[in-house]
Scaffold this motif. Structure first.
Motif, short mmCIF file in Angstrom:
data_model
loop_
_atom_site.label_atom_id
_atom_site.label_comp_id
_atom_site.label_asym_id
_atom_site.label_seq_id
_atom_site.Cartn_x
_atom_site.Cartn_y
_atom_site.Cartn_z
N ARG A 171 0.73 -1.12 -0.41
CA ARG A 171 -0.23 -0.15 0.25
C ARG A 171 0.63 1.29 0.02
NH1 ARG A 171 -2.95 -2.83 3.77
NH2 ARG A 171 -2.38 -1.50 5.68
N MET B 197 -5.35 9.08 -1.24
CA MET B 197 -5.50 7.73 -1.65
C MET B 197 -5.71 7.42 -0.96
SD MET B 197 -3.07 4.58 -3.48
CE MET B 197 -3.36 5.76 -4.95
N PHE C 138 -7.81 3.48 0.21
CA PHE C 138 -7.83 1.62 0.23
C PHE C 138 -9.15 1.53 0.55
CE2 PHE C 138 -3.55 2.54 -0.09
CZ PHE C 138 -2.60 1.75 -2.05
N ILE D 289 -24.18 3.25 11.82
CA ILE D 289 -23.38 3.59 11.24
C ILE D 289 -23.96 4.79 10.57
CG2 ILE D 289 -20.98 3.05 11.99
CD1 ILE D 289 -21.10 1.94 9.25
N VAL D 290 -24.97 3.90 10.00
CA VAL D 290 -26.59 5.14 8.97
C VAL D 290 -27.72 5.67 10.13
CG1 VAL D 290 -27.31 2.37 9.20
CG2 VAL D 290 -27.83 4.20 6.96
N THR E 95 -22.43 10.42 2.96
CA THR E 95 -21.20 10.02 2.51
C THR E 95 -20.13 10.38 3.55
OG1 THR E 95 -21.98 8.28 0.96
CG2 THR E 95 -19.49 7.86 1.88
N VAL E 96 -20.23 9.62 5.07
CA VAL E 96 -19.17 10.79 5.69
C VAL E 96 -17.94 9.67 5.29
CG1 VAL E 96 -18.20 12.06 7.47
CG2 VAL E 96 -20.65 11.87 6.51
N GLU E 97 -17.03 10.05 5.13
CA GLU E 97 -15.74 9.16 5.26
C GLU E 97 -14.92 9.97 6.32
OE1 GLU E 97 -13.12 7.10 1.59
OE2 GLU E 97 -13.07 9.14 1.74
N LEU E 98 -14.79 8.84 7.50
CA LEU E 98 -13.65 9.36 8.71
C LEU E 98 -12.80 8.98 9.36
CD1 LEU E 98 -16.02 10.29 11.33
CD2 LEU E 98 -16.06 8.33 9.87
N LEU E 99 -11.32 8.65 9.99
CA LEU E 99 -11.07 7.87 10.70
C LEU E 99 -12.17 7.13 11.86
CD1 LEU E 99 -7.52 9.30 10.91
CD2 LEU E 99 -8.01 7.12 9.92
N ARG F 211 -14.67 7.56 16.47
CA ARG F 211 -15.86 8.57 17.26
C ARG F 211 -16.49 7.09 17.78
NH1 ARG F 211 -13.18 11.08 13.17
NH2 ARG F 211 -12.20 13.20 13.52
N ARG G 128 -21.81 10.39 16.72
CA ARG G 128 -22.12 10.04 15.32
C ARG G 128 -23.60 10.67 15.20
NH1 ARG G 128 -18.95 5.42 15.92
NH2 ARG G 128 -21.36 4.05 16.20
N VAL H 150 -24.22 8.37 5.97
CA VAL H 150 -23.85 6.73 6.10
C VAL H 150 -22.31 7.14 6.36
CG1 VAL H 150 -22.67 4.35 5.36
CG2 VAL H 150 -24.73 5.28 4.51
N PHE H 151 -21.88 6.57 7.84
CA PHE H 151 -20.97 6.94 8.41
C PHE H 151 -19.88 6.07 7.89
CE2 PHE H 151 -23.01 9.18 11.40
CZ PHE H 151 -22.08 10.23 11.43
N ILE I 68 -12.44 4.32 8.30
CA ILE I 68 -11.71 3.70 8.10
C ILE I 68 -10.96 3.91 9.03
CG2 ILE I 68 -12.75 3.80 5.23
CD1 ILE I 68 -10.34 6.39 5.72
N ILE J 159 -4.67 2.00 5.74
CA ILE J 159 -5.80 2.64 4.11
C ILE J 159 -5.46 4.22 4.21
CG2 ILE J 159 -6.39 -0.02 4.51
CD1 ILE J 159 -8.95 1.83 5.15
N VAL J 160 -5.27 4.70 4.10
CA VAL J 160 -5.46 6.32 3.51
C VAL J 160 -4.20 6.82 3.81
CG1 VAL J 160 -6.25 6.99 5.76
CG2 VAL J 160 -6.69 8.88 3.48
N MET K 158 -9.71 14.08 6.41
CA MET K 158 -11.42 13.83 6.98
C MET K 158 -11.76 14.57 8.46
SD MET K 158 -10.62 10.09 6.35
CE MET K 158 -8.77 9.62 6.81
N ASN L 125 -14.49 13.36 4.94
CA ASN L 125 -14.60 13.50 3.23
C ASN L 125 -16.03 13.40 3.37
OD1 ASN L 125 -14.09 13.88 0.77
ND2 ASN L 125 -13.56 11.69 0.03
N THR M 256 -19.46 13.71 0.31
CA THR M 256 -20.28 13.65 -0.09
C THR M 256 -21.64 13.43 0.01
OG1 THR M 256 -18.57 11.89 -1.30
CG2 THR M 256 -20.42 12.32 -2.21
#
Lengths: 74, 74, 74, 74, 74, 74
Positions: A17, A41, A43, B50-51, D5-9, D12, D17, D42-43, D46, D50-51, E1, E3, E5
């Motif tokens: 990665r 990026m 993954f 998470i939703v 959509t909330v992409e986050l580490l 939390r 949330r 949706v959370f 990640i 992987i980021v 983040m 991030n 959408t």
């Protein structure tokens, strides 16, 4: 940006990665003219039982058995 | 293509995923004119905590309790 | 849910999208046990010059020329 | 819609949330004119390995060490 | 983040997008503990003829006619 | 797989997309062990008025003015 999402089968190492993220970021800078700090990026690792090609789950797909087996070993 | 992503609550069996992938792939061929080998499907399984709908997490939403409970049992 | 995203080449008619949405929703109810009102589908239409397979843009890919041409005519 | 959509580490709490989903839904109604029942969130959690930002995995990025450490403690 | 959408029907003004981005970013900082500069938001605008609920395209859905009409006027 | 999505500001040429797709595909093969024919890439082009960083739309963000202007010229 670019904000790059890489959906792939789980099983790659952190070294893979890391190397892929570096290489793609370099190309985003050289080819797309991005600023390095803007290249992101993520993954998204998935397992063979939640992806299907041609209506067949990868975990049950003879044509992908070698790919799946190689990742299981790593 | 089509490249189909199915976001759904976790809890379905592999039999359900297999049957859904087959049925949708058949329709993509018949209705959309896709080549079978080009139809790809990924299931993105999520949990009720998470939703949120209408600002309420599904895990705390009385109107979705039956749906969540049914999946927990399976 | 399920929340279904269908990434596909532009060129399908509204009749095709309507029929596909109905058929897939029926299967989500029958196979996945979803409530009809919870099934959501979004078509994400793309053009052949922004998608690549094996490093070749679909707009320049001889092996996909027939697929692309068929959509251009519709 | 909106479908958010909330992409986050990861890291939390459910309280965070819940509060975020409520606050954003309220703003979607007030600012965007959405119907509350149509707002979906949706959370997508990640992990730092992987980021990557600027070609560096967040798990190995000194400039993000404080952010990652704060989430590990929670 | 985070991030973020936001998939929504086209028709909102730049003022609405600006206000929503600010409000949500403030909440991400206050509630989720994010750094302001790390909060990213992308609006993914779609049209009523490419989204279906319950198997019915939004452009043909009587229960959503008012929502769609309101956006057409703006 | 990998199935790679590249979200970026519109304005790159087809030559840039072609070269980037090739370079990344090569790295996916070498570093990740993917089969070339399994590497898929989609470019998702967006405009500066639908993306915000730190709550500020890119089209109104002085710190990104040079990036946006460079793409407008190309």
């Amino acid at each position: 940006m670019p904000n790059i999402t890489v959906e792939l089968l789980a099983g790659r190492s952190v070294e893979q990665r890391r190397a892929f993220a570096r290489a793609v970021t370099d190309h985003a800078v050289e080819i797309l003219g991005a600023r390095p700090q803007d290249v992101r990026m993520v993954f998204n690792e998935i397992t063979p039982d939640i992806v299907a090609n041609g209506g067949v789950l990868a975990s049950e797909d003879p044509s992908r058995a070698a790919v799946v087996a190689a990742l299981d070993k790593s």
